[in-house]
Design an enzyme around this catalytic site. Structure first.
Site, mmCIF file in Angstrom:
data_model
loop_
_atom_site.group_PDB
_atom_site.id
_atom_site.type_symbol
_atom_site.label_atom_id
_atom_site.label_comp_id
_atom_site.label_asym_id
_atom_site.label_seq_id
_atom_site.Cartn_x
_atom_site.Cartn_y
_atom_site.Cartn_z
ATOM 1 N N CYS A 48 -7.117 -2.352 -3.341
ATOM 2 C CA CYS A 48 -6.137 -1.674 -4.467
ATOM 3 C C CYS A 48 -6.182 -2.520 -5.644
ATOM 4 O O CYS A 48 -6.486 -3.852 -5.616
ATOM 5 C CB CYS A 48 -4.815 -1.560 -3.944
ATOM 6 S SG CYS A 48 -3.462 -1.060 -4.945
ATOM 7 N N HIS A 49 -5.933 -1.784 -6.805
ATOM 8 C CA HIS A 49 -6.149 -2.669 -7.911
ATOM 9 C C HIS A 49 -5.067 -4.112 -8.010
ATOM 10 O O HIS A 49 -5.277 -5.059 -8.837
ATOM 11 C CB HIS A 49 -5.878 -1.894 -9.487
ATOM 12 C CG HIS A 49 -6.790 -2.283 -10.261
ATOM 13 N ND1 HIS A 49 -7.574 -1.536 -11.191
ATOM 14 C CD2 HIS A 49 -6.893 -3.490 -10.772
ATOM 15 C CE1 HIS A 49 -8.081 -2.195 -12.147
ATOM 16 N NE2 HIS A 49 -7.778 -3.560 -11.777
ATOM 17 N N THR A 50 -3.903 -4.159 -7.223
ATOM 18 C CA THR A 50 -3.218 -4.789 -7.379
ATOM 19 C C THR A 50 -3.551 -6.291 -6.671
ATOM 20 O O THR A 50 -3.392 -7.188 -6.996
ATOM 21 C CB THR A 50 -1.946 -4.506 -6.270
ATOM 22 O OG1 THR A 50 -1.473 -3.020 -6.839
ATOM 23 C CG2 THR A 50 -0.535 -5.567 -6.781
ATOM 24 N N HIS A 70 -3.543 -5.681 1.176
ATOM 25 C CA HIS A 70 -2.226 -5.043 1.740
ATOM 26 C C HIS A 70 -2.409 -3.778 1.973
ATOM 27 O O HIS A 70 -1.590 -3.225 2.643
ATOM 28 C CB HIS A 70 -1.200 -5.360 0.447
ATOM 29 C CG HIS A 70 -1.646 -4.768 -0.741
ATOM 30 N ND1 HIS A 70 -2.504 -5.049 -1.606
ATOM 31 C CD2 HIS A 70 -1.143 -3.513 -1.172
ATOM 32 C CE1 HIS A 70 -2.683 -4.207 -2.379
ATOM 33 N NE2 HIS A 70 -1.984 -3.159 -2.467
ATOM 34 N N GLU A 71 -3.426 -3.196 1.626
ATOM 35 C CA GLU A 71 -3.881 -1.697 2.276
ATOM 36 C C GLU A 71 -4.659 -1.647 3.508
ATOM 37 O O GLU A 71 -5.800 -2.436 3.354
ATOM 38 C CB GLU A 71 -4.538 -0.947 1.073
ATOM 39 C CG GLU A 71 -4.301 0.463 1.200
ATOM 40 C CD GLU A 71 -4.939 1.341 -0.151
ATOM 41 O OE1 GLU A 71 -4.196 1.568 -0.979
ATOM 42 O OE2 GLU A 71 -5.991 1.417 -0.077
ATOM 43 N N CYS A 100 14.442 -3.580 5.920
ATOM 44 C CA CYS A 100 15.026 -4.325 6.968
ATOM 45 C C CYS A 100 15.932 -3.489 7.830
ATOM 46 O O CYS A 100 16.407 -3.729 8.963
ATOM 47 C CB CYS A 100 15.905 -5.536 6.305
ATOM 48 S SG CYS A 100 17.244 -5.060 5.768
ATOM 49 N N CYS A 103 20.326 -3.734 4.692
ATOM 50 C CA CYS A 103 20.811 -4.123 3.518
ATOM 51 C C CYS A 103 21.337 -2.876 2.887
ATOM 52 O O CYS A 103 20.957 -1.898 3.116
ATOM 53 C CB CYS A 103 19.778 -4.919 2.667
ATOM 54 S SG CYS A 103 18.417 -3.777 2.136
ATOM 55 N N CYS A 106 18.448 -0.438 1.946
ATOM 56 C CA CYS A 106 17.967 0.358 3.145
ATOM 57 C C CYS A 106 19.004 1.377 3.576
ATOM 58 O O CYS A 106 18.751 2.240 4.018
ATOM 59 C CB CYS A 106 17.685 -0.742 4.398
ATOM 60 S SG CYS A 106 16.214 -1.622 3.974
ATOM 61 N N CYS A 114 14.446 -2.921 -0.472
ATOM 62 C CA CYS A 114 14.855 -3.899 0.685
ATOM 63 C C CYS A 114 15.389 -5.220 -0.010
ATOM 64 O O CYS A 114 14.453 -5.861 -0.587
ATOM 65 C CB CYS A 114 14.043 -3.848 1.789
ATOM 66 S SG CYS A 114 14.947 -5.118 2.925
ATOM 67 N N ARG A 118 11.621 -6.760 0.017
ATOM 68 C CA ARG A 118 11.139 -6.105 -1.129
ATOM 69 C C ARG A 118 9.811 -6.918 -1.795
ATOM 70 O O ARG A 118 9.528 -8.145 -1.389
ATOM 71 C CB ARG A 118 11.880 -5.815 -2.339
ATOM 72 C CG ARG A 118 12.420 -7.313 -3.337
ATOM 73 C CD ARG A 118 13.020 -6.706 -4.479
ATOM 74 N NE ARG A 118 14.328 -6.153 -4.231
ATOM 75 C CZ ARG A 118 15.036 -5.650 -5.200
ATOM 76 N NH1 ARG A 118 15.219 -6.043 -6.306
ATOM 77 N NH2 ARG A 118 16.440 -5.060 -4.891
ATOM 78 N N CYS A 178 -0.810 1.875 1.035
ATOM 79 C CA CYS A 178 -0.481 1.493 -0.364
ATOM 80 C C CYS A 178 -0.591 2.732 -1.120
ATOM 81 O O CYS A 178 0.193 3.553 -1.458
ATOM 82 C CB CYS A 178 -0.968 0.184 -0.631
ATOM 83 S SG CYS A 178 -0.580 0.135 -2.482
ATOM 84 N N ARG A 373 -11.568 4.613 -3.259
ATOM 85 C CA ARG A 373 -11.114 3.769 -2.454
ATOM 86 C C ARG A 373 -12.517 3.130 -1.711
ATOM 87 O O ARG A 373 -13.261 4.062 -1.140
ATOM 88 C CB ARG A 373 -10.224 4.208 -1.468
ATOM 89 C CG ARG A 373 -8.555 3.814 -1.918
ATOM 90 C CD ARG A 373 -8.108 2.383 -2.202
ATOM 91 N NE ARG A 373 -7.153 2.298 -2.549
ATOM 92 C CZ ARG A 373 -6.682 2.115 -3.948
ATOM 93 N NH1 ARG A 373 -7.435 2.018 -4.984
ATOM 94 N NH2 ARG A 373 -5.281 1.731 -4.127
#
Ligand code: NAD
Ligand code: ZN
Length: 379
Positions: A48-50, A70-71, A100, A103, A106, A114, A118, A178, A373
């Site tokens: 992903c670009h992130t 993360h994906e 979680c 909180c 959530c 969260c 987060r 993601c 992707r």
């Protein structure tokens, strides 16, 4: 339980040693999951670009050496103390922002931010003991957004793991962890266009095209794609984008071009570029009186959003979202079901595929703006 439960696993990971340098496949040690953590075997991951932003680390603070990614999609290998909702063998999607379930966020129907889990791009350690679970010969290697999926095994907080239908093909639903959920949710959950409305999408990468897919599902009649790369336009037709604007083709701001095309502005806009000028244009191109703009792109850390307050007083709304406002554990399984019921097509987002050892090719493709992707196969 796998035979490795409770023990260190040695496996391959793609380590980012320094900003902007190719990742290096290394043998690493992955410690067992601690309290409220699970260890996952990653089967597929995608870029992903992130990941690219934090790898380049030009504008963002960053932590190195680090395992990005993360994906992804995988299977629970073992669980730590206190984990009751997952068992080894469960099919899961790890998510960069957690839930979680306890909180105020959530418990709120409106938020997925969260307090405990987060997204935190600067944290390179687990929250339980502030230590990483990765090492090479005992030297720490840091985590990324709580997921670090560019590794055959990773350790994740249980709140950042969505358990999904075991029949779902992991090489497809991987992209829901993601980008695709983010774009889809930004439109369906946040912009909420009505049937017959007009929607502008800024940035026609995977996230933007998923936002376009959301607009199509919501019944929007005009979907205007905006990108600086005209090569994106051909692909975007498959995603229901009906008109195209390349800001470079005009000598006036793109918000004016869109206002002229739509008799005063679009009903909704979704920004998926990370570019501050595109964010401002995306806001200023919505119709006064009712227009809503949604920011999705991750900006340069020094960016400031500047617009005349009159643009807001004239009854335009600016919103932003992480992960399309989906609560990862509660909502992601139903997005997977949308794919299983064929309401959502994922195949068209996956334009390339490489084996894990060639992971740097996925970075090259994204930097060249080629494809959407790139699926990275771990075995
Ligand atoms: P991508 O690189 O595949 O696509 C981005 C597109 O934007 C490219 O086609 C590029 O040509 C275009 N673009 C860049 N600047 C532009 C401008 N000024 N005007 C018009 N078009 C422009 O990236 P992606 O993986 O689709 O991700 C898109 C953005 O979403 C990134 O900023 C990423 O970090 C962010 N993101 C946010 C979340 C979230 O939860 N908020 C989640 C995932 C990704
Ligand atoms: Zn929470």
């Amino acid at each position: 339980m796998s035979t490795a439960a409770g023990k260190v696993i040695k496996c391959k990971a793609a380590v980012a040693w320094e900003p902007g340098k190719p990742l290096v496949i290394e043998e690493i040690e992955v410690a067992p999951p601690q309290k409220m953590e699970v260890r996952l075997k990653i089967l597929f991951t995608s870029l992903c670009h992130t990941d690219v932003y934090f790898w380049e680390a030009k504008a963002q603070n960053s932590v190195f050496p680090r395992i990005l990614g993360h994906e992804a999609a995988g299977i629970v290998e073992s669980i730590g103390e206190g984990v009751t909702e997952l068992v080894p063998g469960d099919h899961v999607l790890p998510v960069f922002t957690g839930e979680c379930k306890e909180c105020a966020h959530c418990k709120s129907e409106e938020s997925n931010m969260c307090s405990l889990l987060r997204i935190n791009t600067e944290r390179g350690v687990m929250i339980h003991d502030e230590k990483p679970r990765f090492s090479i010969n005992g030297k720490p290697i840091y985590h990324f957004v709580g997921t670090s999926t560019f590794s055959e095994y990773t350790v994740v907080h249980v709140g950042c793991v969505a358990k999904i239908n075991p029949l779902a093909p992991l090489d497809k639903v991987c992209v829901l962890s993601c980008g695709i959920s983010t774009g889809l949710g930004a439109t369906l959950n946040v912009a909420k266009p009505t049937k017959g409305s007009s929607v502008a999408i800024f940035g026609l990468g995977a996230v933007g095209l998923a936002a376009a897919e959301g607009a199509r599902l919501a019944g929007a009649s005009r979907i205007i794609g905006v990108d600086l790369n005209s090569a994106r336009f051909e692909e975007a037709k498959k995603f229901g984008v009906t008109e195209f604007v390349n800001p470079k083709d005009y000598d006036k701001p793109v918000q004016e071009v869109i206002a002229e095309m739509t008799d005063g502005g679009v009903d909704r806009s979704v920004e998926c570029t990370g570019n501050i000028n595109a964010m401002i244009s995306a806001f200023e191109c919505v119709h006064d009186g009712w227009g809503v703009a949604v920011l999705v792109g991750v900006p340069h850390k020094d960016s400031l959003f500047k617009t005349h307050p009159m643009n807001v007083l004239n009854e335009r709304t600016l919103k932003g979202t992480f992960f399309g406002n989906y609560k990862p554990r509660s909502d992601l399984p139903s997005v997977v079901e949308m794919y299983m019921k064929k309401e959502l097509e994922l195949e068209k987002f996956i334009t390339h595929e490489v084996p894990f050892v060639e992971i740097n090719k996925a970075f090259e493709l994204m930097l060249k703006g080629e494809g959407l992707r790139c699926l990275i196969r771990m075995e």
